[in-house]
Design an enzyme around this catalytic site. Structure first.
Site, PDB file in Angstrom:
ATOM      1  N   ASN A   2      -5.112   2.762 -13.187  1.00  0.00           N
ATOM      2  CA  ASN A   2      -4.192   1.734 -12.685  1.00  0.00           C
ATOM      3  C   ASN A   2      -2.756   2.248 -12.770  1.00  0.00           C
ATOM      4  O   ASN A   2      -2.411   2.998 -13.687  1.00  0.00           O
ATOM      5  CB  ASN A   2      -4.322   0.464 -13.540  1.00  0.00           C
ATOM      6  CG  ASN A   2      -3.415  -0.661 -13.061  1.00  0.00           C
ATOM      7  OD1 ASN A   2      -3.316  -0.937 -11.862  1.00  0.00           O
ATOM      8  ND2 ASN A   2      -2.713  -1.299 -13.990  1.00  0.00           N
ATOM      9  N   GLY A  61       0.778  -1.245   0.000  1.00  0.00           N
ATOM     10  CA  GLY A  61       0.000   0.000   0.000  1.00  0.00           C
ATOM     11  C   GLY A  61       0.802   1.283   0.000  1.00  0.00           C
ATOM     12  O   GLY A  61       0.312   2.313   0.471  1.00  0.00           O
ATOM     13  N   SER A  62       2.017   1.265  -0.564  1.00  0.00           N
ATOM     14  CA  SER A  62       2.772   2.531  -0.584  1.00  0.00           C
ATOM     15  C   SER A  62       2.143   3.536  -1.548  1.00  0.00           C
ATOM     16  O   SER A  62       2.171   4.736  -1.301  1.00  0.00           O
ATOM     17  CB  SER A  62       4.244   2.284  -0.929  1.00  0.00           C
ATOM     18  OG  SER A  62       4.394   1.916  -2.274  1.00  0.00           O
ATOM     19  N   ASN A  63       1.546   3.043  -2.625  1.00  0.00           N
ATOM     20  CA  ASN A  63       0.844   3.971  -3.537  1.00  0.00           C
ATOM     21  C   ASN A  63      -0.402   4.546  -2.872  1.00  0.00           C
ATOM     22  O   ASN A  63      -0.716   5.727  -3.046  1.00  0.00           O
ATOM     23  CB  ASN A  63       0.496   3.267  -4.852  1.00  0.00           C
ATOM     24  CG  ASN A  63       1.692   3.224  -5.792  1.00  0.00           C
ATOM     25  OD1 ASN A  63       2.103   4.267  -6.336  1.00  0.00           O
ATOM     26  ND2 ASN A  63       2.273   2.053  -5.971  1.00  0.00           N
ATOM     27  N   HIS A 105       1.126   0.886 -13.188  1.00  0.00           N
ATOM     28  CA  HIS A 105       1.872  -0.312 -13.584  1.00  0.00           C
ATOM     29  C   HIS A 105       3.373   0.011 -13.577  1.00  0.00           C
ATOM     30  O   HIS A 105       3.784   1.059 -14.097  1.00  0.00           O
ATOM     31  CB  HIS A 105       1.436  -0.790 -14.976  1.00  0.00           C
ATOM     32  CG  HIS A 105       2.116  -2.048 -15.383  1.00  0.00           C
ATOM     33  ND1 HIS A 105       1.740  -3.287 -14.895  1.00  0.00           N
ATOM     34  CD2 HIS A 105       3.191  -2.266 -16.176  1.00  0.00           C
ATOM     35  CE1 HIS A 105       2.543  -4.211 -15.396  1.00  0.00           C
ATOM     36  NE2 HIS A 105       3.435  -3.624 -16.177  1.00  0.00           N
ATOM     37  N   GLU A 113       6.508   5.963  -9.485  1.00  0.00           N
ATOM     38  CA  GLU A 113       5.090   5.557  -9.424  1.00  0.00           C
ATOM     39  C   GLU A 113       4.319   6.523  -8.529  1.00  0.00           C
ATOM     40  O   GLU A 113       3.223   6.979  -8.861  1.00  0.00           O
ATOM     41  CB  GLU A 113       4.954   4.153  -8.825  1.00  0.00           C
ATOM     42  CG  GLU A 113       5.335   3.021  -9.732  1.00  0.00           C
ATOM     43  CD  GLU A 113       5.061   1.675  -9.077  1.00  0.00           C
ATOM     44  OE1 GLU A 113       4.036   1.504  -8.399  1.00  0.00           O
ATOM     45  OE2 GLU A 113       5.893   0.774  -9.236  1.00  0.00           O
ATOM     46  N   ASP A 139      -3.841  -4.200 -18.839  1.00  0.00           N
ATOM     47  CA  ASP A 139      -2.866  -3.113 -19.048  1.00  0.00           C
ATOM     48  C   ASP A 139      -2.939  -2.519 -20.457  1.00  0.00           C
ATOM     49  O   ASP A 139      -1.926  -2.070 -21.007  1.00  0.00           O
ATOM     50  CB  ASP A 139      -1.422  -3.610 -18.783  1.00  0.00           C
ATOM     51  CG  ASP A 139      -1.224  -4.150 -17.379  1.00  0.00           C
ATOM     52  OD1 ASP A 139      -1.905  -3.654 -16.451  1.00  0.00           O
ATOM     53  OD2 ASP A 139      -0.400  -5.060 -17.193  1.00  0.00           O
TER      54      ASP A 139
HETATM   55  C1  GAR Z   1       3.530  -1.350  -7.337  1.00  0.00           C
HETATM   56  O1  GAR Z   1       4.842  -1.419  -7.815  1.00  0.00           O
HETATM   57  C2  GAR Z   1       2.538  -1.378  -8.492  1.00  0.00           C
HETATM   58  O2  GAR Z   1       2.977  -0.688  -9.624  1.00  0.00           O
HETATM   59  C3  GAR Z   1       2.440  -2.845  -8.764  1.00  0.00           C
HETATM   60  O3  GAR Z   1       2.422  -3.425  -7.479  1.00  0.00           O
HETATM   61  C4  GAR Z   1       3.160  -2.612  -6.568  1.00  0.00           C
HETATM   62  C5  GAR Z   1       2.301  -2.319  -5.367  1.00  0.00           C
HETATM   63  O4  GAR Z   1       3.024  -1.605  -4.399  1.00  0.00           O
HETATM   64  N1  GAR Z   1       1.283  -3.146  -9.548  1.00  0.00           N
HETATM   65  C6  GAR Z   1       1.273  -4.058 -10.525  1.00  0.00           C
HETATM   66  O5  GAR Z   1       2.225  -4.756 -10.796  1.00  0.00           O
HETATM   67  C7  GAR Z   1      -0.052  -4.185 -11.282  1.00  0.00           C
HETATM   68  N2  GAR Z   1       0.141  -4.866 -12.508  1.00  0.00           N
HETATM   69  P1  GAR Z   1       2.281  -0.849  -3.221  1.00  0.00           P
HETATM   70  O6  GAR Z   1       1.316  -1.876  -2.596  1.00  0.00           O
HETATM   71  O7  GAR Z   1       3.367  -0.471  -2.265  1.00  0.00           O
HETATM   72  O8  GAR Z   1       1.540   0.335  -3.776  1.00  0.00           O
END
Ligand code: GAR
Length: 213
Positions: free
Chosen positions: A109, A14-16, A111, A181, A152
Protein backbone atom coordinates in the site's frame (compact mmCIF):
# COMPACT_ATOMS: atom_id res chain seq x y z
CA UNK A 1 12.92 -14.63 -13.90
CA UNK A 2 9.35 -14.48 -15.22
CA UNK A 3 7.63 -11.08 -14.76
CA UNK A 4 5.42 -11.15 -11.66
CA UNK A 5 1.68 -10.90 -12.16
CA UNK A 6 0.36 -7.73 -10.54
CA UNK A 7 -3.16 -6.59 -9.67
CA UNK A 8 -3.55 -2.88 -8.97
CA UNK A 9 -6.53 -1.82 -6.84
CA UNK A 10 -7.69 1.77 -7.27
CA UNK A 11 -10.51 4.16 -6.44
CA UNK A 12 -9.84 7.39 -8.29
CA UNK A 13 -7.39 9.38 -10.37
CA UNK A 14 -4.79 6.63 -10.70
CA UNK A 15 -1.56 8.62 -10.90
CA UNK A 16 0.23 5.94 -8.87
CA UNK A 17 -1.14 3.31 -11.27
CA UNK A 18 0.21 5.40 -14.16
CA UNK A 19 3.68 5.41 -12.60
CA UNK A 20 3.63 1.63 -12.43
CA UNK A 21 2.43 1.34 -16.02
CA UNK A 22 5.20 3.70 -17.19
CA UNK A 23 7.93 1.91 -15.26
CA UNK A 24 6.80 -1.47 -16.54
CA UNK A 25 6.71 -0.17 -20.12
CA UNK A 26 10.27 1.15 -19.64
CA UNK A 27 11.17 -2.36 -18.33
CA UNK A 28 12.32 -0.83 -15.03
CA UNK A 29 9.96 -3.19 -13.21
CA UNK A 30 9.96 -6.90 -14.00
CA UNK A 31 6.21 -7.26 -13.68
CA UNK A 32 3.01 -7.25 -15.67
CA UNK A 33 -0.24 -5.63 -14.60
CA UNK A 34 -2.77 -8.38 -15.26
CA UNK A 35 -5.75 -6.46 -13.97
CA UNK A 36 -6.83 -3.13 -12.50
CA UNK A 37 -9.72 -3.39 -10.05
CA UNK A 38 -11.68 -0.31 -9.06
CA UNK A 39 -14.28 -0.04 -6.32
CA UNK A 40 -15.56 3.14 -8.03
CA UNK A 41 -17.32 2.76 -11.36
CA UNK A 42 -16.16 6.07 -12.83
CA UNK A 43 -12.55 6.04 -11.57
CA UNK A 44 -10.21 7.69 -14.08
CA UNK A 45 -7.73 4.94 -13.25
CA UNK A 46 -9.89 2.55 -15.30
CA UNK A 47 -9.42 4.86 -18.33
CA UNK A 48 -5.67 4.80 -17.80
CA UNK A 49 -5.71 1.00 -17.78
CA UNK A 50 -7.77 0.91 -20.98
CA UNK A 51 -5.40 3.37 -22.69
CA UNK A 52 -2.59 0.89 -22.11
CA UNK A 53 -4.48 -2.25 -23.09
CA UNK A 54 -4.81 -3.44 -19.49
CA UNK A 55 -8.00 -5.16 -18.37
CA UNK A 56 -10.01 -3.12 -15.87
CA UNK A 57 -12.92 -4.26 -13.76
CA UNK A 58 -15.34 -2.53 -11.42
CA UNK A 59 -16.09 -4.43 -8.23
CA UNK A 60 -17.93 -2.14 -5.86
CA UNK A 61 -21.00 -1.68 -3.72
CA UNK A 62 -23.02 -0.82 -6.85
CA UNK A 63 -22.68 -4.21 -8.57
CA UNK A 64 -21.93 -6.32 -5.45
CA UNK A 65 -23.90 -4.75 -2.57
CA UNK A 66 -23.27 -7.67 -0.19
CA UNK A 67 -19.84 -7.60 1.45
CA UNK A 68 -19.30 -11.37 1.20
CA UNK A 69 -20.22 -11.54 -2.48
CA UNK A 70 -18.02 -8.52 -3.25
CA UNK A 71 -15.04 -10.04 -1.47
CA UNK A 72 -15.61 -13.43 -3.09
CA UNK A 73 -15.69 -11.79 -6.53
CA UNK A 74 -12.43 -9.98 -5.84
CA UNK A 75 -10.78 -13.22 -4.67
CA UNK A 76 -12.12 -15.05 -7.73
CA UNK A 77 -10.57 -12.44 -10.06
CA UNK A 78 -7.22 -12.46 -8.24
CA UNK A 79 -7.07 -16.26 -8.33
CA UNK A 80 -8.14 -16.50 -11.96
CA UNK A 81 -5.30 -14.15 -12.92
CA UNK A 82 -2.82 -16.07 -10.70
CA UNK A 83 -1.79 -12.78 -9.08
CA UNK A 84 1.61 -12.68 -7.30
CA UNK A 85 1.39 -9.12 -5.98
CA UNK A 86 -1.49 -6.79 -5.12
CA UNK A 87 -0.77 -3.06 -5.13
CA UNK A 88 -3.20 -0.71 -3.39
CA UNK A 89 -2.73 2.52 -5.33
CA UNK A 90 -5.21 4.93 -3.80
CA UNK A 91 -7.67 2.15 -2.94
CA UNK A 92 -10.11 3.70 -0.47
CA UNK A 93 -11.59 0.54 0.95
CA UNK A 94 -10.49 -1.84 3.68
CA UNK A 95 -9.43 -5.23 2.35
CA UNK A 96 -11.16 -8.27 3.77
CA UNK A 97 -9.12 -10.46 6.17
CA UNK A 98 -9.49 -13.42 3.80
CA UNK A 99 -7.58 -11.56 1.10
CA UNK A 100 -4.89 -10.47 3.55
CA UNK A 101 -4.42 -14.09 4.67
CA UNK A 102 -4.32 -15.39 1.10
CA UNK A 103 -1.76 -12.76 0.07
CA UNK A 104 0.31 -12.44 3.26
CA UNK A 105 3.27 -10.09 2.61
CA UNK A 106 2.20 -9.85 -1.02
CA UNK A 107 0.04 -6.71 -0.71
CA UNK A 108 1.68 -3.29 -0.90
CA UNK A 109 0.00 0.00 0.00
CA UNK A 110 1.07 3.60 -0.58
CA UNK A 111 0.12 6.11 2.09
CA UNK A 112 0.64 9.90 1.86
CA UNK A 113 2.27 10.50 5.27
CA UNK A 114 5.14 9.29 7.40
CA UNK A 115 3.52 6.31 9.15
CA UNK A 116 2.80 5.98 12.11
CA UNK A 117 1.80 9.66 11.94
CA UNK A 118 -1.42 10.73 10.24
CA UNK A 119 -2.58 7.24 9.31
CA UNK A 120 -5.23 4.72 10.29
CA UNK A 121 -9.00 4.96 10.06
CA UNK A 122 -10.25 8.21 8.54
CA UNK A 123 -6.83 9.27 7.25
CA UNK A 124 -6.88 9.07 3.48
CA UNK A 125 -6.27 11.35 0.50
CA UNK A 126 -6.49 15.07 1.20
CA UNK A 127 -7.69 14.47 4.79
CA UNK A 128 -4.14 13.37 5.60
CA UNK A 129 -2.62 16.60 4.30
CA UNK A 130 -5.23 18.72 6.09
CA UNK A 131 -4.41 16.97 9.38
CA UNK A 132 -0.69 17.51 8.79
CA UNK A 133 -1.21 21.25 8.19
CA UNK A 134 -3.61 21.60 11.14
CA UNK A 135 -1.07 20.00 13.47
CA UNK A 136 1.74 22.22 12.22
CA UNK A 137 4.41 19.54 11.79
CA UNK A 138 7.48 20.53 9.78
CA UNK A 139 7.89 17.22 7.96
CA UNK A 140 5.50 14.97 6.12
CA UNK A 141 6.14 12.41 3.42
CA UNK A 142 5.08 9.10 1.98
CA UNK A 143 5.25 5.49 3.13
CA UNK A 144 5.04 2.23 1.22
CA UNK A 145 4.23 -0.74 3.42
CA UNK A 146 2.99 -4.30 3.40
CA UNK A 147 -0.65 -4.66 4.37
CA UNK A 148 -1.69 -6.59 7.46
CA UNK A 149 -5.01 -6.84 9.32
CA UNK A 150 -4.75 -3.32 10.77
CA UNK A 151 -5.22 -0.02 8.95
CA UNK A 152 -1.80 1.24 7.81
CA UNK A 153 -0.05 -0.94 10.43
CA UNK A 154 1.95 -3.40 8.31
CA UNK A 155 5.76 -3.53 7.95
CA UNK A 156 7.25 -0.42 6.34
CA UNK A 157 9.14 -0.95 3.08
CA UNK A 158 10.21 2.60 2.14
CA UNK A 159 9.68 6.12 3.47
CA UNK A 160 10.76 9.56 2.37
CA UNK A 161 10.15 12.96 3.95
CA UNK A 162 9.20 16.32 2.46
CA UNK A 163 9.40 19.66 4.26
CA UNK A 164 6.12 21.33 5.14
CA UNK A 165 6.42 25.04 4.38
CA UNK A 166 4.57 27.72 6.36
CA UNK A 167 2.54 28.71 3.31
CA UNK A 168 1.69 25.19 2.15
CA UNK A 169 -1.94 24.43 1.37
CA UNK A 170 -3.54 21.00 1.11
CA UNK A 171 -3.00 21.16 -2.64
CA UNK A 172 0.66 22.24 -2.60
CA UNK A 173 1.54 19.70 0.08
CA UNK A 174 -0.36 16.94 -1.74
CA UNK A 175 1.56 17.72 -4.93
CA UNK A 176 4.94 17.55 -3.14
CA UNK A 177 4.03 14.27 -1.46
CA UNK A 178 2.58 12.75 -4.65
CA UNK A 179 5.89 13.27 -6.43
CA UNK A 180 7.70 11.13 -3.88
CA UNK A 181 4.83 8.62 -3.70
CA UNK A 182 5.45 7.84 -7.35
CA UNK A 183 9.17 7.42 -6.73
CA UNK A 184 8.70 5.15 -3.70
CA UNK A 185 5.90 3.01 -5.11
CA UNK A 186 7.78 2.29 -8.33
CA UNK A 187 10.91 1.39 -6.36
CA UNK A 188 9.05 -0.85 -3.88
CA UNK A 189 7.30 -2.76 -6.67
CA UNK A 190 10.59 -3.08 -8.56
CA UNK A 191 12.30 -4.50 -5.45
CA UNK A 192 9.40 -6.90 -4.80
CA UNK A 193 9.52 -8.15 -8.38
CA UNK A 194 13.26 -8.80 -7.98
CA UNK A 195 12.59 -10.76 -4.77
CA UNK A 196 14.63 -8.25 -2.79
CA UNK A 197 12.17 -7.60 0.07
CA UNK A 198 12.32 -9.81 3.14
CA UNK A 199 9.95 -9.32 6.07
CA UNK A 200 11.73 -9.95 9.37
CA UNK A 201 9.23 -9.39 12.18
CA UNK A 202 8.09 -5.77 11.83
CA UNK A 203 11.06 -4.82 9.70
CA UNK A 204 11.62 -5.15 5.98
CA UNK A 205 15.11 -6.01 4.85
CA UNK A 206 16.11 -4.79 1.40
CA UNK A 207 18.50 -7.31 -0.06
CA UNK A 208 21.17 -6.18 -2.49
CA UNK A 209 20.89 -7.62 -5.98
CA UNK A 210 24.06 -9.68 -5.38
CA UNK A 211 22.24 -11.55 -2.56
CA UNK A 212 19.71 -12.92 -5.05
CA UNK A 213 20.49 -16.29 -6.57
C1 GAR B 1 -2.52 9.03 -3.14
O1 GAR B 1 -2.06 10.22 -2.57
C2 GAR B 1 -2.41 7.88 -2.15
O2 GAR B 1 -1.28 7.95 -1.33
C3 GAR B 1 -3.66 8.07 -1.35
O3 GAR B 1 -4.63 8.41 -2.32
C4 GAR B 1 -4.02 9.09 -3.40
C5 GAR B 1 -4.40 8.41 -4.69
O4 GAR B 1 -3.89 9.12 -5.79
N1 GAR B 1 -3.98 6.89 -0.61
C6 GAR B 1 -4.46 6.91 0.64
O5 GAR B 1 -4.74 7.93 1.23
C7 GAR B 1 -4.68 5.54 1.28
N2 GAR B 1 -4.81 5.66 2.68
P1 GAR B 1 -3.82 8.44 -7.23
O6 GAR B 1 -5.22 7.86 -7.49
O7 GAR B 1 -3.52 9.57 -8.16
O8 GAR B 1 -2.77 7.37 -7.22
Amino acid sequence: MQPLKIAVLVSGRGSNLQTLIDNIEKTEINGKIEIVVSNKKDAYALERAKNHGIEGVYIGKGNYPENDKRNDKLIEVLKAKKIDLIVLAGYMSILDRKIIELFRNRIINIHPSLIPSFCGKGFYGSKVHKAVLDYGVKLSGATVHFVDEGTDTGPVILQKAVEVDFDDTVDTLAAKVLKIEHELLALAVKLFCEDRLEVVGRKVKIKSSSDIS
